[in-house]
Structures are given as C-alpha cells and as structure tokens.
Write an enzyme that holds these catalytic residues in place. Structure first.
Site, PDB file in Angstrom:
ATOM      1  N   CYS A 133       0.866  -1.180   0.000  1.00  0.00           N
ATOM      2  CA  CYS A 133       0.000   0.000   0.000  1.00  0.00           C
ATOM      3  C   CYS A 133       0.899   1.225   0.000  1.00  0.00           C
ATOM      4  O   CYS A 133       2.068   1.141  -0.400  1.00  0.00           O
ATOM      5  CB  CYS A 133      -0.975  -0.034   1.188  1.00  0.00           C
ATOM      6  SG  CYS A 133      -0.169   0.049   2.807  1.00  0.00           S
ATOM      7  N   ASN A 139       2.387   1.441   4.367  1.00  0.00           N
ATOM      8  CA  ASN A 139       2.710   0.164   5.036  1.00  0.00           C
ATOM      9  C   ASN A 139       2.416   0.212   6.548  1.00  0.00           C
ATOM     10  O   ASN A 139       3.076  -0.450   7.341  1.00  0.00           O
ATOM     11  CB  ASN A 139       4.170  -0.253   4.769  1.00  0.00           C
ATOM     12  CG  ASN A 139       4.503  -1.698   5.158  1.00  0.00           C
ATOM     13  OD1 ASN A 139       5.633  -2.008   5.494  1.00  0.00           O
ATOM     14  ND2 ASN A 139       3.542  -2.584   5.116  1.00  0.00           N
ATOM     15  N   CYS A 161      -1.256   0.711   7.485  1.00  0.00           N
ATOM     16  CA  CYS A 161      -2.691   0.430   7.653  1.00  0.00           C
ATOM     17  C   CYS A 161      -3.130  -0.774   6.813  1.00  0.00           C
ATOM     18  O   CYS A 161      -3.373  -1.861   7.341  1.00  0.00           O
ATOM     19  CB  CYS A 161      -3.537   1.646   7.260  1.00  0.00           C
ATOM     20  SG  CYS A 161      -3.238   3.097   8.290  1.00  0.00           S
ATOM     21  N   ARG A 162      -3.238  -0.590   5.504  1.00  0.00           N
ATOM     22  CA  ARG A 162      -3.852  -1.634   4.671  1.00  0.00           C
ATOM     23  C   ARG A 162      -2.968  -2.846   4.441  1.00  0.00           C
ATOM     24  O   ARG A 162      -3.413  -3.987   4.606  1.00  0.00           O
ATOM     25  CB  ARG A 162      -4.268  -1.041   3.318  1.00  0.00           C
ATOM     26  CG  ARG A 162      -5.412  -0.064   3.430  1.00  0.00           C
ATOM     27  CD  ARG A 162      -5.577   0.744   2.171  1.00  0.00           C
ATOM     28  NE  ARG A 162      -4.437   1.626   1.959  1.00  0.00           N
ATOM     29  CZ  ARG A 162      -4.225   2.359   0.879  1.00  0.00           C
ATOM     30  NH1 ARG A 162      -5.084   2.282  -0.117  1.00  0.00           N
ATOM     31  NH2 ARG A 162      -3.186   3.153   0.785  1.00  0.00           N
ATOM     32  N   SER A 163      -1.706  -2.632   4.023  1.00  0.00           N
ATOM     33  CA  SER A 163      -0.892  -3.818   3.692  1.00  0.00           C
ATOM     34  C   SER A 163      -0.511  -4.645   4.926  1.00  0.00           C
ATOM     35  O   SER A 163      -0.448  -5.880   4.805  1.00  0.00           O
ATOM     36  CB  SER A 163       0.327  -3.459   2.841  1.00  0.00           C
ATOM     37  OG  SER A 163       1.191  -2.558   3.494  1.00  0.00           O
ATOM     38  N   ASP A 195      -8.412   3.496   1.625  1.00  0.00           N
ATOM     39  CA  ASP A 195      -7.425   3.917   2.623  1.00  0.00           C
ATOM     40  C   ASP A 195      -8.144   4.425   3.872  1.00  0.00           C
ATOM     41  O   ASP A 195      -8.864   5.422   3.805  1.00  0.00           O
ATOM     42  CB  ASP A 195      -6.561   5.031   2.016  1.00  0.00           C
ATOM     43  CG  ASP A 195      -5.392   5.392   2.908  1.00  0.00           C
ATOM     44  OD1 ASP A 195      -5.376   4.954   4.070  1.00  0.00           O
ATOM     45  OD2 ASP A 195      -4.499   6.113   2.420  1.00  0.00           O
TER      46      ASP A 195
END
Ligand code: 4NP
Length: 156
Positions: free
Chosen positions: A10, A13, A15-17, A125
């Site tokens: 993401c 690195n 939150c999402r990934s 996001d």
C-alpha cells in the site's frame, strides 16, 4: 512454482498492507499453505515504524498481533524475490509497474481482483477516516486473502 512468496503493498505500510499480511498469514496457516509473506509501502514516511494503532487494534480483535511489524519501502529486489506482489489499490499498482526492474519476475496483482464481484475495486485507505474504516479494511483483507490463497493453491 517453487515456494510461493507474497508481498502486499500500500502507500504507507502502516494500515492496509499490514492488515492484508496478517489476514493472509491467518488464511495460509489455516490451510497449511507454505508461503513467505511480507508487506511494504511505496512511500517512505513511516519506514521503521509500527502499524497504525487502529490497525493493530482491529487485527488484535480478529486474533492476530501485528505490533511487531515494521514499515519498509518496496525495493527492486522484491520483484525477483516474491512470486506475487499484491497492490491494495490502483495507484499503488501503477507505482509498482513503474518501479519494476526489467528482470523482475513477480506477478503484479490488485488484491480485490481475486475476489468474485470486486474486480477492479480498491481497498479504501482508512488512514484519514474513523475506526469503522479499519473494520472495512479487515473485511476486504480477509476476502482478498481467501481469493489469493485459492489462486496460489491453483498455481502449485
Ligand atoms: P496505508 O495508509 O497506505 O494503508 O498504510 C496510509 C498511511 C499513511 C499515509 C497515507 C496512507 N500518510 O499519508 O502518511
């Protein structure tokens, strides 16, 4: 394919990934799938830092501790070391395509492309939103993890 290796990517690195990494670790563990798993960001603002507290909290609520994860940026070697590099949204997929070295062998994918009915969609996001956004991110990460595990099992 030799032992598969999956990198989730993401922007930050944090939150999402990391949540995609955590959900995929859970899914691969449940299936007994032998796979290397990591995550990285295309941006460098958070390098060396832990995941966002809200991401840590949603992972913990779902049975995974990600407090020891540390953010890092995508590197050229990643395109040779990983069999699959999975972007969480289209901007990061485009950034990966631009970063890919000529001898890169990794297959580049958009996470929700492997989820039925979600093709082309981005994992939103949650960074600038509220806590509920992180639950939505976790749900997308879990759906993506299942689709990706199915795909990789089919490629073995
Ligand atoms: P991520 O979220 O890409 O899911 O880790 C973000 C984290 C930080 C920033 C943007 C997105 N930021 O602008 O610092």
């Amino acid at each position: 394919m030799s032992r598969p290796a999956v990198l989730f990517v993401c922007l930050g690195n944090i939150c999402r990934s990391p949540l995609a990494e955590a959900a995929f670790r859970q899914e691969a563990g449940r299936r007994g799938l032998d796979v290397e798993i990591d995550s990285a960001g295309t941006g460098d603002w958070h390098v060396g830092g832990p995941p966002d507290r809200r991401a840590q909290a949603v992972a913990r609520r779902n049975g995974v501790d990600i407090g020891h994860y540390r953010a890092r940026q995508v590197r050229p070697e990643d395109f040779r070391r990983f069999s699959h590099i999975v972007a969480l949204d289209r901007d990061n997929l485009a950034a990966l395509k631009a970063l890919r070295p000529a001898d890169g062998t990794a297959e580049l994918l958009l996470l929700l492309d492997v989820v039925e009915g979600r093709r082309g969609e981005a994992v939103t996001d949650p960074y600038f939103g509220d806590e509920a956004g992180f639950d939505a991110t976790w749900a997308d990460a879990v759906a993506g993890a299942r689709g990706l595990a199915d795909r990789i099992e089919g490629q073995l």
